[in-house]
Design an enzyme around this catalytic site. Structure first.
Site, PDB file in Angstrom:
ATOM      1  N   HIS A   6     -26.942 -53.208  -6.827  1.00 39.59           N
ATOM      2  CA  HIS A   6     -26.845 -53.135  -5.359  1.00 39.59           C
ATOM      3  C   HIS A   6     -26.933 -54.502  -4.673  1.00 39.59           C
ATOM      4  O   HIS A   6     -27.240 -54.586  -3.489  1.00 39.59           O
ATOM      5  CB  HIS A   6     -27.928 -52.199  -4.799  1.00 39.59           C
ATOM      6  CG  HIS A   6     -27.902 -50.827  -5.404  1.00 39.59           C
ATOM      7  ND1 HIS A   6     -26.810 -50.000  -5.319  1.00 39.59           N
ATOM      8  CD2 HIS A   6     -28.842 -50.154  -6.128  1.00 39.59           C
ATOM      9  CE1 HIS A   6     -27.079 -48.868  -5.956  1.00 39.59           C
ATOM     10  NE2 HIS A   6     -28.290 -48.936  -6.459  1.00 39.59           N
ATOM     11  N   VAL A  35     -32.904 -49.976  -5.087  1.00 40.40           N
ATOM     12  CA  VAL A  35     -32.994 -50.741  -6.332  1.00 40.40           C
ATOM     13  C   VAL A  35     -34.204 -50.215  -7.101  1.00 40.40           C
ATOM     14  O   VAL A  35     -35.309 -50.174  -6.567  1.00 40.40           O
ATOM     15  CB  VAL A  35     -33.137 -52.251  -6.050  1.00 40.40           C
ATOM     16  CG1 VAL A  35     -33.305 -53.015  -7.358  1.00 40.40           C
ATOM     17  CG2 VAL A  35     -31.931 -52.764  -5.279  1.00 40.40           C
ATOM     18  N   HIS A  36     -34.009 -49.848  -8.355  1.00 40.25           N
ATOM     19  CA  HIS A  36     -35.054 -49.169  -9.121  1.00 40.25           C
ATOM     20  C   HIS A  36     -35.974 -50.178  -9.795  1.00 40.25           C
ATOM     21  O   HIS A  36     -36.050 -50.280 -11.033  1.00 40.25           O
ATOM     22  CB  HIS A  36     -34.430 -48.232 -10.147  1.00 40.25           C
ATOM     23  CG  HIS A  36     -33.531 -47.215  -9.515  1.00 40.25           C
ATOM     24  ND1 HIS A  36     -32.492 -46.617 -10.181  1.00 40.25           N
ATOM     25  CD2 HIS A  36     -33.517 -46.689  -8.264  1.00 40.25           C
ATOM     26  CE1 HIS A  36     -31.875 -45.768  -9.370  1.00 40.25           C
ATOM     27  NE2 HIS A  36     -32.478 -45.814  -8.198  1.00 40.25           N
TER      28      HIS A  36
END
Length: 541
Positions: A376, A404-405
């Site tokens: 992203h 965003v992980h």
């Protein structure tokens, strides 16, 4: 005599400040006054799993455990400092080729409440609705929800514990007794005790760890910054995860979402959000397109938010007060342009904020503007270019996002430039979803995504090469950007504790530390400087 008194006062101040800035392990907790900090990275621990499978629908925490028209999926949301939304579901959802919607008029929507357990002096009635998720295509299953109830109870006293039951007393089908504590009135001297911040949660084994850890931290309210249930992933992945929908399902006419996951998610979260209000904002996994291009139906129907109370005409964006904090929840997947209705509402809302009453100004939306991960990267640059100046001019203190992980905390920044009056941006899209932890950074060799990769699911593309600074003329930095203070690829959640009108303690808790006492991944005092960073109202007008 005066010297002695001055020494005592100085000693007292020293003790108070020392207590504030020293952690339990006697390690000084940094403050933003010491920043900007040298960028730091803690890379993913390879001994950990990057992700985990989805919980099955027959998992004990997802299964329905009430019968007939008794309430389940009970949830709270703040309406105003003296009112609360109570939401729940009754009846059975249906999924199949042919489904028949329930009649919401057949079950009442009542909340009985009072300050004494078992004694409810007040009752309020609300509305009941159902929604459909329709896929009239071969092999895809339609869905119709149970009856979703929303009741607004008002006349509440701030900082007070209330007991309540919800349901329909005429059947009778009332819930077990629940309880919640109202938050303090807007004031520069009173604040929510502990504000939890989570994003991109899902329903995996990692989600379980995140929520159990969060419950241990005993929040008084929750900010959920988008991507809640991942219902749109479950049918696609079968609980295992698929990196590419179009690759795995090339003949599918539309991306199907498995709506029973929403019901499982509501049951999973009820033990927490039936007693602690959760304030939500939509993420891309809530879009859930169905027939005729209809989107966001589940999100808009299931969650009550104070849009009308805050002058917004849309549930996609709204604001609310909790003690001395004014929260602004923005929609990244509806029009955010300066000519649109959201921008006009935002400008009016900011203009009406009285910083002498609510000194802190906190904003939240799903997709981060500042992000140094490959995932992203620069995806919502258009939104930043449209709205950043307005938030900066009004002196927003903190911004929370997900998407965003992983975790990342920025130095104070404005327009990609270090600025002592810029907000502290924090990404907490690390709740535990099926898509695993993001581990690649855009500044790593070979990890800079091409400008054609991170295309937003809403809005335009405004990717840019930097015009000045260390990354001048480039799309990606070749080292961790100076505005990125700390980043780590781990699942977790955050807790914000506002201490007074200038100091707030931010702590990020990693899932792997759940069994370690007084352990965390990141901690800092965020300090407001109103004397230095007063809103530039002349520029705004």
């Amino acid at each position: 005599m005066h010297t002695c008194m001055l020494w005592r006062i100085t000693s007292l101040i020293f003790l108070v400040v020392t207590k504030m800035v020293v952690g339990t392990d006697q390690t000084p907790i940094p403050t933003t006054l010491e920043g900007p900090f040298k960028p730091a990275t803690r890379r993913f621990d390879p001994s950990l799993r990057r992700g985990s499978d989805d919980l099955p629908m027959d998992h004990p925490r997802l299964k329905k455990n009430v019968t007939l028209n008794f309430p389940e999926q009970i949830a709270l949301a703040i309406s105003s400092p003296t009112s609360m939304w109570v939401s729940w579901v009754t009846g059975d959802a249906q999924i199949g080729k042919n489904v028949t919607p329930l009649d919401p008029s057949k079950v009442g929507s009542e909340v009985w409440y009072g300050k004494t357990s078992g004694k409810y002096k007040s009752v309020k009635k609300g509305v009941a609705v159902v929604y459909n998720q329709l896929y009239p295509f071969q092999g895809l299953l339609n869905y119709t929800s149970g009856i979703i109830h929303h009741v607004r109870i008002d006349g509440l006293k701030p900082g007070t514990k209330y007991y309540y039951q919800c349901g329909d007393s005429s059947i009778p089908a009332m819930s077990d007794e629940q309880a919640f504590e109202t938050l303090p009135m807007p004031s520069p001297n009173t604040y929510p005790r502990r504000i939890a911040v989570i994003g991109d949660l899902g329903l995996t084994s990692n989600t379980t760890t995140t929520v159990d850890h969060l419950i241990q931290n005993d929040p008084s309210m929750i900010l959920m910054v988008g991507d809640l249930s991942y219902a749109n992933q479950y049918r696609t992945t079968g609980g295992k995860g698929a990196s590419c929908f179009s690759c795995a399902f090339p003949d599918a006419p539309i991306r199907e979402t498995y709506q029973p996951r929403w019901d499982g998610w509501g049951r999973f979260m009820q033990p927490l959000i039936s007693r602690v209000p959760m304030m939500v904002i939509e993420g891309n996994h809530e879009i859930e397109p169905q027939v005729s291009g209809i989107t966001f139906t589940s999100y808009l129907t299931r969650f009550a938010v104070p849009s009308e109370e805050s002058g917004s005409k849309s549930n996609f964006y709204y604001s609310f007060d909790a003690g001395g904090v004014h929260f602004i929840m923005l929609g990244a997947y509806v029009d955010y342009n300066a000519t649109g209705s959201q921008y006009a509402w935002l400008k009016d809302d900011l203009h009406r904020v009285d910083r002498s009453v609510t000194p802190w100004l906190v904003a939240a939306w799903h997709s981060p503007w500042y992000n140094s991960y490959s995932s992203h990267y620069q995806e919502f640059e258009c939104m930043r270019q449209e709205m950043e100046a307005l938030l900066y001019q009004y002196g927003v203190d903190i911004v929370f996002s997900g998407h965003v992980h992983a975790y990342e905390r920025m130095n104070r920044v404005y327009n990609y430039t270090l600025d002592p009056c810029g907000p502290v941006y924090v990404t907490v899209g690390d709740g535990g979803n099926i898509e695993k932890v993001d581990v690649d950074f855009a500044d790593d060799p070979g990890k800079c995504p091409s400008p054609g990769v991170n295309i937003p699911e809403f809005g335009g593309v405004c990717h840019l090469n930097f015009s000045s600074g260390p990354a001048k003329g480039k799309f990606c930095w070749n080292k961790q950007p100076e505005w990125s203070a700390f980043r780590e690829s781990s699942f977790g959640h955050g807790i914000l504790e506002v201490l007074n009108s200038t100091y707030a303690l931010w702590t990020w808790y990693r899932n792997q530390d759940i069994y370690k006492e007084d352990n965390h991944g990141d901690q800092i005092y965020i300090v407001r400087q109103p004397e230095l960073c007063s809103p530039d109202l002349n520029v705004i007008s």
